[in-house]
Design a protein around this motif. Structure first.
Motif, PDB file in Angstrom:
ATOM      1  N   SER A   1       0.833  -1.215   0.000  1.00 26.46           N
ATOM      2  CA  SER A   1       0.000   0.000   0.000  1.00 26.46           C
ATOM      3  C   SER A   1       0.859   1.253   0.000  1.00 26.46           C
ATOM      4  CB  SER A   1      -0.938   0.015   1.204  1.00 26.46           C
ATOM      5  OG  SER A   1      -1.878  -1.026   1.108  1.00 26.46           O
ATOM      6  N   LEU A   2       1.963   1.220   0.756  1.00 26.06           N
ATOM      7  CA  LEU A   2       2.857   2.370   0.772  1.00 26.06           C
ATOM      8  C   LEU A   2       3.457   2.594  -0.612  1.00 26.06           C
ATOM      9  CD1 LEU A   2       4.902   3.692   3.521  1.00 26.06           C
ATOM     10  CD2 LEU A   2       6.144   3.295   1.410  1.00 26.06           C
ATOM     11  N   LEU A   3       3.817   1.519  -1.285  1.00 23.01           N
ATOM     12  CA  LEU A   3       4.318   1.627  -2.667  1.00 23.01           C
ATOM     13  C   LEU A   3       3.275   2.281  -3.564  1.00 23.01           C
ATOM     14  CD1 LEU A   3       6.025  -1.805  -3.352  1.00 23.01           C
ATOM     15  CD2 LEU A   3       7.132   0.413  -3.273  1.00 23.01           C
ATOM     16  N   ASN A   4       2.037   1.818  -3.457  1.00 23.21           N
ATOM     17  CA  ASN A   4       0.970   2.386  -4.282  1.00 23.21           C
ATOM     18  C   ASN A   4       0.750   3.858  -3.969  1.00 23.21           C
ATOM     19  OD1 ASN A   4       0.185   0.359  -6.056  1.00 23.21           O
ATOM     20  ND2 ASN A   4      -0.980  -0.672  -4.477  1.00 23.21           N
ATOM     21  N   ALA A   5       0.800   4.219  -2.695  1.00 20.90           N
ATOM     22  CA  ALA A   5       0.636   5.623  -2.316  1.00 20.90           C
ATOM     23  C   ALA A   5       1.770   6.472  -2.903  1.00 20.90           C
ATOM     24  CB  ALA A   5       0.584   5.769  -0.801  1.00 20.90           C
ATOM     25  N   ALA A   6       2.991   5.954  -2.842  1.00 18.31           N
ATOM     26  CA  ALA A   6       4.152   6.689  -3.362  1.00 18.31           C
ATOM     27  C   ALA A   6       4.079   6.873  -4.872  1.00 18.31           C
ATOM     28  CB  ALA A   6       5.441   5.959  -2.985  1.00 18.31           C
ATOM     29  N   GLU A   7       3.390   5.983  -5.553  1.00 17.56           N
ATOM     30  CA  GLU A   7       3.301   6.046  -7.019  1.00 17.56           C
ATOM     31  C   GLU A   7       2.061   6.789  -7.509  1.00 17.56           C
ATOM     32  OE1 GLU A   7       3.574   1.895  -7.915  1.00 17.56           O
ATOM     33  OE2 GLU A   7       5.738   1.846  -7.569  1.00 17.56           O
ATOM     34  N   THR A   8       1.258   7.324  -6.597  1.00 18.45           N
ATOM     35  CA  THR A   8       0.022   8.011  -6.969  1.00 18.45           C
ATOM     36  C   THR A   8       0.287   9.171  -7.918  1.00 18.45           C
ATOM     37  OG1 THR A   8      -1.038   7.378  -4.896  1.00 18.45           O
ATOM     38  CG2 THR A   8      -2.003   9.228  -6.095  1.00 18.45           C
ATOM     39  N   GLY A   9       1.273   9.984  -7.606  1.00 16.45           N
ATOM     40  CA  GLY A   9       1.591  11.127  -8.462  1.00 16.45           C
ATOM     41  C   GLY A   9       1.952  10.711  -9.876  1.00 16.45           C
ATOM     42  N   GLN A  10       2.713   9.635 -10.006  1.00 17.86           N
ATOM     43  CA  GLN A  10       3.102   9.166 -11.336  1.00 17.86           C
ATOM     44  C   GLN A  10       1.897   8.634 -12.098  1.00 17.86           C
ATOM     45  OE1 GLN A  10       6.189   9.552 -12.796  1.00 17.86           O
ATOM     46  NE2 GLN A  10       4.994   8.979 -14.589  1.00 17.86           N
ATOM     47  N   ARG A  11       0.998   7.941 -11.394  1.00 20.12           N
ATOM     48  CA  ARG A  11      -0.196   7.435 -12.077  1.00 20.12           C
ATOM     49  C   ARG A  11      -1.061   8.589 -12.568  1.00 20.12           C
ATOM     50  NH1 ARG A  11      -0.036   3.872  -7.766  1.00 20.12           N
ATOM     51  NH2 ARG A  11      -1.805   4.878  -6.737  1.00 20.12           N
ATOM     52  N   ILE A  12      -1.156   9.656 -11.785  1.00 18.56           N
ATOM     53  CA  ILE A  12      -1.928  10.822 -12.217  1.00 18.56           C
ATOM     54  C   ILE A  12      -1.260  11.472 -13.420  1.00 18.56           C
ATOM     55  CG2 ILE A  12      -2.642  13.159 -11.556  1.00 18.56           C
ATOM     56  CD1 ILE A  12      -3.057  12.030  -8.706  1.00 18.56           C
TER      57      ILE A  12
ATOM     58  N   LEU B   1      -4.786   4.481   1.114  1.00 17.32           N
ATOM     59  CA  LEU B   1      -3.474   3.900   0.811  1.00 17.32           C
ATOM     60  C   LEU B   1      -2.434   4.361   1.826  1.00 17.32           C
ATOM     61  CD1 LEU B   1      -3.108   4.155  -3.082  1.00 17.32           C
ATOM     62  CD2 LEU B   1      -3.281   2.080  -1.704  1.00 17.32           C
ATOM     63  N   LEU B   2      -2.466   5.643   2.152  1.00 17.33           N
ATOM     64  CA  LEU B   2      -1.509   6.193   3.106  1.00 17.33           C
ATOM     65  C   LEU B   2      -1.685   5.549   4.479  1.00 17.33           C
ATOM     66  CD1 LEU B   2       0.705   8.200   3.796  1.00 17.33           C
ATOM     67  CD2 LEU B   2      -1.071   9.920   4.160  1.00 17.33           C
ATOM     68  N   ALA B   3      -2.918   5.475   4.959  1.00 18.09           N
ATOM     69  CA  ALA B   3      -3.177   4.863   6.264  1.00 18.09           C
ATOM     70  C   ALA B   3      -2.750   3.400   6.281  1.00 18.09           C
ATOM     71  CB  ALA B   3      -4.660   5.002   6.619  1.00 18.09           C
ATOM     72  N   ASP B   4      -3.082   2.676   5.227  1.00 18.57           N
ATOM     73  CA  ASP B   4      -2.690   1.266   5.138  1.00 18.57           C
ATOM     74  C   ASP B   4      -1.169   1.132   5.077  1.00 18.57           C
ATOM     75  OD1 ASP B   4      -5.374   0.626   5.164  1.00 18.57           O
ATOM     76  OD2 ASP B   4      -5.465   0.107   3.023  1.00 18.57           O
ATOM     77  N   GLY B   5      -0.520   2.034   4.342  1.00 17.67           N
ATOM     78  CA  GLY B   5       0.937   2.009   4.234  1.00 17.67           C
ATOM     79  C   GLY B   5       1.614   2.254   5.567  1.00 17.67           C
TER      80      GLY B   5
ATOM     81  N   ARG C   1      -9.116  12.236  -9.959  1.00 15.78           N
ATOM     82  CA  ARG C   1     -10.147  12.222  -8.910  1.00 15.78           C
ATOM     83  C   ARG C   1     -10.144  10.891  -8.162  1.00 15.78           C
ATOM     84  NH1 ARG C   1     -15.144  15.014  -7.988  1.00 15.78           N
ATOM     85  NH2 ARG C   1     -14.657  16.194  -9.866  1.00 15.78           N
ATOM     86  N   ASP C   2     -10.167   9.790  -8.887  1.00 19.10           N
ATOM     87  CA  ASP C   2     -10.180   8.475  -8.239  1.00 19.10           C
ATOM     88  C   ASP C   2      -8.901   8.234  -7.443  1.00 19.10           C
ATOM     89  OD1 ASP C   2     -12.690   7.925  -9.264  1.00 19.10           O
ATOM     90  OD2 ASP C   2     -11.905   6.827 -11.000  1.00 19.10           O
ATOM     91  N   GLU C   3      -7.774   8.620  -8.012  1.00 20.59           N
ATOM     92  CA  GLU C   3      -6.491   8.432  -7.327  1.00 20.59           C
ATOM     93  C   GLU C   3      -6.459   9.219  -6.015  1.00 20.59           C
ATOM     94  OE1 GLU C   3      -4.059   6.408  -7.869  1.00 20.59           O
ATOM     95  OE2 GLU C   3      -4.377   5.767  -9.923  1.00 20.59           O
ATOM     96  N   LEU C   4      -6.859  10.470  -6.073  1.00 14.11           N
ATOM     97  CA  LEU C   4      -6.823  11.304  -4.877  1.00 14.11           C
ATOM     98  C   LEU C   4      -7.858  10.871  -3.844  1.00 14.11           C
ATOM     99  CD1 LEU C   4      -6.180  14.764  -6.526  1.00 14.11           C
ATOM    100  CD2 LEU C   4      -4.549  13.335  -5.281  1.00 14.11           C
ATOM    101  N   ASN C   5      -9.005  10.409  -4.311  1.00 14.74           N
ATOM    102  CA  ASN C   5     -10.015   9.911  -3.374  1.00 14.74           C
ATOM    103  C   ASN C   5      -9.536   8.663  -2.639  1.00 14.74           C
ATOM    104  OD1 ASN C   5     -11.965  11.891  -3.721  1.00 14.74           O
ATOM    105  ND2 ASN C   5     -12.957  10.827  -5.402  1.00 14.74           N
ATOM    106  N   GLY C   6      -8.723   7.848  -3.273  1.00 12.09           N
ATOM    107  CA  GLY C   6      -8.213   6.626  -2.643  1.00 12.09           C
ATOM    108  C   GLY C   6      -6.901   6.808  -1.904  1.00 12.09           C
TER     109      GLY C   6
END
Length: 113
Positions: free
Chosen positions: A57-68, A85-89, A76-81
């Protein structure tokens, strides 16, 4: 170029409410710190046997900016989730039993948003 004396009405609607933690804490700064934490964790695999699947989850949170960046339509979906992701990470880091305590403390301090 021609000037005109006719008015123009522009309405801006924010994607998120003013109370959104993403606005108050600065999303780009959060992602930058997550990328730094990800790199630190990646560097621990040999010494502590900490693997990427241990902090997915931390990996996914760190990659959010790149996915956007790769797909602006997903913002919108990335930021809403992102908050989940951060809490789980953060929980994943807390549960890394093979990670040295000093490294874990440094990482958790960086994740204290």
């Amino acid at each position: 170029k021609r000037q005109t004396n006719k008015g123009l009405f522009v309405e801006v609607k924010p994607m998120f409410p003013h109370s959104s933690p993403l606005l108050g804490n600065g999303f780009p700064g959060m992602v930058k710190r997550l990328v730094s934490v990800k790199q630190l964790l990646d560097d621990q695999w040999d010494a502590d046997r900490v693997y990427q699947e241990d902090y997915f989850s931390l990996l996914n949170a760190a990659e959010t900016g790149q996915r956007i960046t790769d797909d602006y339509g997903s913002a919108r979906d990335e930021l809403n989730g992102f908050a989940k992701l951060l809490a789980d990470g953060i929980e994943e880091v807390k549960n890394l039993t093979k990670l040295h305590d000093d490294v874990k403390a440094m990482i958790l301090a960086q994740l204290d948003f």
